[in-house]
Design a protein around this motif. Structure first.
Motif, PDB file in Angstrom:
ATOM      1  N   TYR A 113      23.256  -0.943 -62.206  1.00  0.00           N
ATOM      2  CA  TYR A 113      21.963  -1.016 -62.888  1.00  0.00           C
ATOM      3  C   TYR A 113      21.323   0.349 -63.156  1.00  0.00           C
ATOM      4  N   ASP A 114      20.705   0.448 -64.339  1.00  0.00           N
ATOM      5  CA  ASP A 114      19.913   1.621 -64.703  1.00  0.00           C
ATOM      6  C   ASP A 114      18.516   1.552 -64.097  1.00  0.00           C
ATOM      7  N   PHE A 115      18.027   0.331 -63.892  1.00  0.00           N
ATOM      8  CA  PHE A 115      16.662   0.131 -63.409  1.00  0.00           C
ATOM      9  C   PHE A 115      16.598  -1.192 -62.642  1.00  0.00           C
ATOM     10  N   ILE A 116      15.976  -1.154 -61.463  1.00  0.00           N
ATOM     11  CA  ILE A 116      15.764  -2.357 -60.655  1.00  0.00           C
ATOM     12  C   ILE A 116      14.280  -2.498 -60.379  1.00  0.00           C
ATOM     13  N   HIS A 117      13.794  -3.706 -60.564  1.00  0.00           N
ATOM     14  CA  HIS A 117      12.398  -4.034 -60.288  1.00  0.00           C
ATOM     15  C   HIS A 117      12.329  -5.031 -59.129  1.00  0.00           C
ATOM     16  N   VAL A 118      11.396  -4.785 -58.213  1.00  0.00           N
ATOM     17  CA  VAL A 118      11.150  -5.686 -57.082  1.00  0.00           C
ATOM     18  C   VAL A 118       9.643  -5.867 -56.957  1.00  0.00           C
ATOM     19  N   ARG A 119       9.233  -7.090 -56.663  1.00  0.00           N
ATOM     20  CA  ARG A 119       7.786  -7.320 -56.492  1.00  0.00           C
ATOM     21  C   ARG A 119       7.537  -8.332 -55.366  1.00  0.00           C
ATOM     22  N   LEU A 120       6.614  -7.991 -54.504  1.00  0.00           N
ATOM     23  CA  LEU A 120       6.050  -8.903 -53.512  1.00  0.00           C
ATOM     24  C   LEU A 120       7.087  -9.502 -52.565  1.00  0.00           C
ATOM     25  N   LEU A 121       7.724  -8.612 -51.811  1.00  0.00           N
ATOM     26  CA  LEU A 121       8.539  -9.050 -50.679  1.00  0.00           C
ATOM     27  C   LEU A 121       7.740  -8.983 -49.381  1.00  0.00           C
ATOM     28  N   MET A 123       5.836 -10.943 -47.881  1.00  0.00           N
ATOM     29  CA  MET A 123       5.833 -12.116 -47.016  1.00  0.00           C
ATOM     30  C   MET A 123       7.132 -12.302 -46.252  1.00  0.00           C
ATOM     31  N   VAL A 124       8.224 -11.685 -46.706  1.00  0.00           N
ATOM     32  CA  VAL A 124       9.524 -11.953 -46.088  1.00  0.00           C
ATOM     33  C   VAL A 124      10.093 -10.767 -45.319  1.00  0.00           C
ATOM     34  N   ILE A 125       9.554  -9.569 -45.509  1.00  0.00           N
ATOM     35  CA  ILE A 125       9.996  -8.404 -44.752  1.00  0.00           C
ATOM     36  C   ILE A 125       9.071  -8.221 -43.558  1.00  0.00           C
ATOM     37  N   GLU A 126       9.659  -8.178 -42.376  1.00  0.00           N
ATOM     38  CA  GLU A 126       8.865  -8.113 -41.149  1.00  0.00           C
ATOM     39  C   GLU A 126       8.848  -6.693 -40.585  1.00  0.00           C
ATOM     40  N   GLY A 127       8.269  -5.773 -41.353  1.00  0.00           N
ATOM     41  CA  GLY A 127       8.007  -4.438 -40.820  1.00  0.00           C
ATOM     42  C   GLY A 127       8.969  -3.348 -41.207  1.00  0.00           C
ATOM     43  N   ASN A 128      10.233  -3.660 -41.507  1.00  0.00           N
ATOM     44  CA  ASN A 128      11.198  -2.611 -41.817  1.00  0.00           C
ATOM     45  C   ASN A 128      11.951  -2.941 -43.103  1.00  0.00           C
ATOM     46  N   PRO A 129      11.602  -2.273 -44.209  1.00  0.00           N
ATOM     47  CA  PRO A 129      12.262  -2.565 -45.485  1.00  0.00           C
ATOM     48  C   PRO A 129      13.566  -1.798 -45.701  1.00  0.00           C
ATOM     49  N   GLU A 130      14.004  -1.001 -44.730  1.00  0.00           N
ATOM     50  CA  GLU A 130      15.150  -0.120 -44.956  1.00  0.00           C
ATOM     51  C   GLU A 130      16.440  -0.859 -45.330  1.00  0.00           C
ATOM     52  N   PRO A 131      16.792  -1.996 -44.697  1.00  0.00           N
ATOM     53  CA  PRO A 131      18.006  -2.704 -45.119  1.00  0.00           C
ATOM     54  C   PRO A 131      17.950  -3.146 -46.580  1.00  0.00           C
ATOM     55  N   VAL A 132      16.773  -3.574 -47.033  1.00  0.00           N
ATOM     56  CA  VAL A 132      16.607  -3.976 -48.434  1.00  0.00           C
ATOM     57  C   VAL A 132      16.739  -2.756 -49.349  1.00  0.00           C
ATOM     58  N   ILE A 133      16.121  -1.645 -48.974  1.00  0.00           N
ATOM     59  CA  ILE A 133      16.204  -0.422 -49.778  1.00  0.00           C
ATOM     60  C   ILE A 133      17.648   0.034 -49.912  1.00  0.00           C
ATOM     61  N   ASN A 135      20.321  -1.818 -49.885  1.00  0.00           N
ATOM     62  CA  ASN A 135      20.988  -2.700 -50.839  1.00  0.00           C
ATOM     63  C   ASN A 135      20.627  -2.350 -52.281  1.00  0.00           C
ATOM     64  N   LEU A 136      19.352  -2.094 -52.517  1.00  0.00           N
ATOM     65  CA  LEU A 136      18.902  -1.775 -53.871  1.00  0.00           C
ATOM     66  C   LEU A 136      19.486  -0.443 -54.344  1.00  0.00           C
ATOM     67  N   LEU A 137      19.532   0.529 -53.449  1.00  0.00           N
ATOM     68  CA  LEU A 137      20.124   1.828 -53.790  1.00  0.00           C
ATOM     69  C   LEU A 137      21.595   1.663 -54.168  1.00  0.00           C
ATOM     70  N   LYS A 138      22.285   0.788 -53.449  1.00  0.00           N
ATOM     71  CA  LYS A 138      23.707   0.541 -53.720  1.00  0.00           C
ATOM     72  C   LYS A 138      23.925  -0.063 -55.100  1.00  0.00           C
ATOM     73  N   MET A 139      22.958  -0.832 -55.576  1.00  0.00           N
ATOM     74  CA  MET A 139      23.076  -1.504 -56.873  1.00  0.00           C
ATOM     75  C   MET A 139      22.806  -0.573 -58.053  1.00  0.00           C
ATOM     76  N   LEU A 140      22.124   0.535 -57.800  1.00  0.00           N
ATOM     77  CA  LEU A 140      21.748   1.451 -58.883  1.00  0.00           C
ATOM     78  C   LEU A 140      22.897   2.370 -59.274  1.00  0.00           C
ATOM     79  N   LYS A 141      22.964   2.672 -60.565  1.00  0.00           N
ATOM     80  CA  LYS A 141      23.832   3.738 -61.049  1.00  0.00           C
ATOM     81  C   LYS A 141      23.269   5.082 -60.581  1.00  0.00           C
ATOM     82  N   PRO A 142      24.085   6.134 -60.530  1.00  0.00           N
ATOM     83  CA  PRO A 142      23.529   7.473 -60.296  1.00  0.00           C
ATOM     84  C   PRO A 142      22.456   7.790 -61.346  1.00  0.00           C
TER      85      PRO A 142
END
Length: 259
Positions: A113-121, A123-133, A135-142
């Motif tokens: 992906y050239d661009f990833i959008h995320v909104r309003l997590l 309610m489901v992230i309990e304090g540490n978003p690093e695992p999600v970040i 994953n998102l970084l892995k999905m992005l192109k350089p």
């Protein structure tokens, strides 16, 4: 204690009903009206870029972006597609796919992906978003961009047309939404993102949501807590009629993957 901390360990604690889908669509238009854009002006992408919307919900964001980028490829992801339109109702350049953001990234999505959008997590992230970040970084192109939109539950406040106006129910809803700092991580998103490898990162309808949360509390047996929410929602609405409002600031965090 009856607050949003009761969501811990429960996954997505809002509803999947027709009314919930309507609330999500309304939320999209209110959000766009408040911040004035779907894609932050600092994000530079081509007309034929590949875009992902993670936690896409009803697909409202994708559908609106497709009007601006009719030649782009737009993929929506959610762990429940019941609120999204049927694939045959969508434009040919939009697709929806089941994927849980907490699971490993499928191989075909790595560096796509050239661009990833995320909104309003929030309610489901309990304090540490690093695992999600990660994953998102892995999905992005350089060189690809991430835009993450969230709520600032730390600086939420009750606004009043008259400082002397009493709004005890809205004040209690503000405290319950704060949930002893459960959502403080949203203010630290730039640091979390740079720590995980982004080159740069910077920041720039609520009673309906609470009513859905109370309904879910009822379904998991938290009847006393649900009743407390319902009482405050009812009384808070009456306070809003007299000139009080619960205001939760919005956060937009933008980061870019290294080339």
């Amino acid at each position: 204690m009856a607050d949003f901390g009761l969501a811990d360990g429960q996954g997505y604690m809002l509803d999947r009903s027709h009314a919930a889908a309507c609330r999500l669509n309304l939320q999209f238009y209110l959000w766009k009206d408040a911040i004035g854009f779907n894609i932050h002006p600092s994000i530079l992408i081509s007309e034929k870029c590949i875009i992902a919307d993670v936690a896409a919900g009803t697909g409202a964001w994708l559908l609106d972006v497709a009007r601006t980028f009719p030649n782009a490829t737009l993929d929506g992801f959610d762990n429940d597609l019941s609120q999204a339109p049927h694939q045959k109702w969508l434009p040919p350049n939009i697709s929806m796919r089941h994927w849980d953001i907490f699971e490993d990234v499928p191989e075909d999505l790595v560096a796509k992906y050239d661009f990833i959008h995320v909104r309003l997590l929030v309610m489901v992230i309990e304090g540490n978003p690093e695992p999600v970040i990660r994953n998102l970084l892995k999905m992005l192109k350089p060189g690809g961009y991430l835009q993450w939109d969230e709520l600032d539950c730390v600086n939420m406040r009750v606004k009043k047309v008259d400082p002397e106006l009493q709004a005890s129910s809205l004040d209690q809803l503000r405290e319950m939404s704060y949930a002893n700092g459960r959502y403080n991580w949203t203010l630290q998103l730039p640091k979390f993102m740079t720590d995980q490898g982004f080159l740069m990162a910077f920041n720039e309808q609520h009673l309906l949501t609470m009513e859905e949360f109370a309904l879910r509390l009822m379904k998991i047996g938290q009847k006393e807590a649900a009743a407390k929410f319902y009482d405050l929602i009812r009384d808070g609405y009456q306070e809003s009629i007299t000139g009080a409002a619960l205001c939760i600031p919005r956060i937009v965090c933008v980061g870019r993957k290294g080339i």
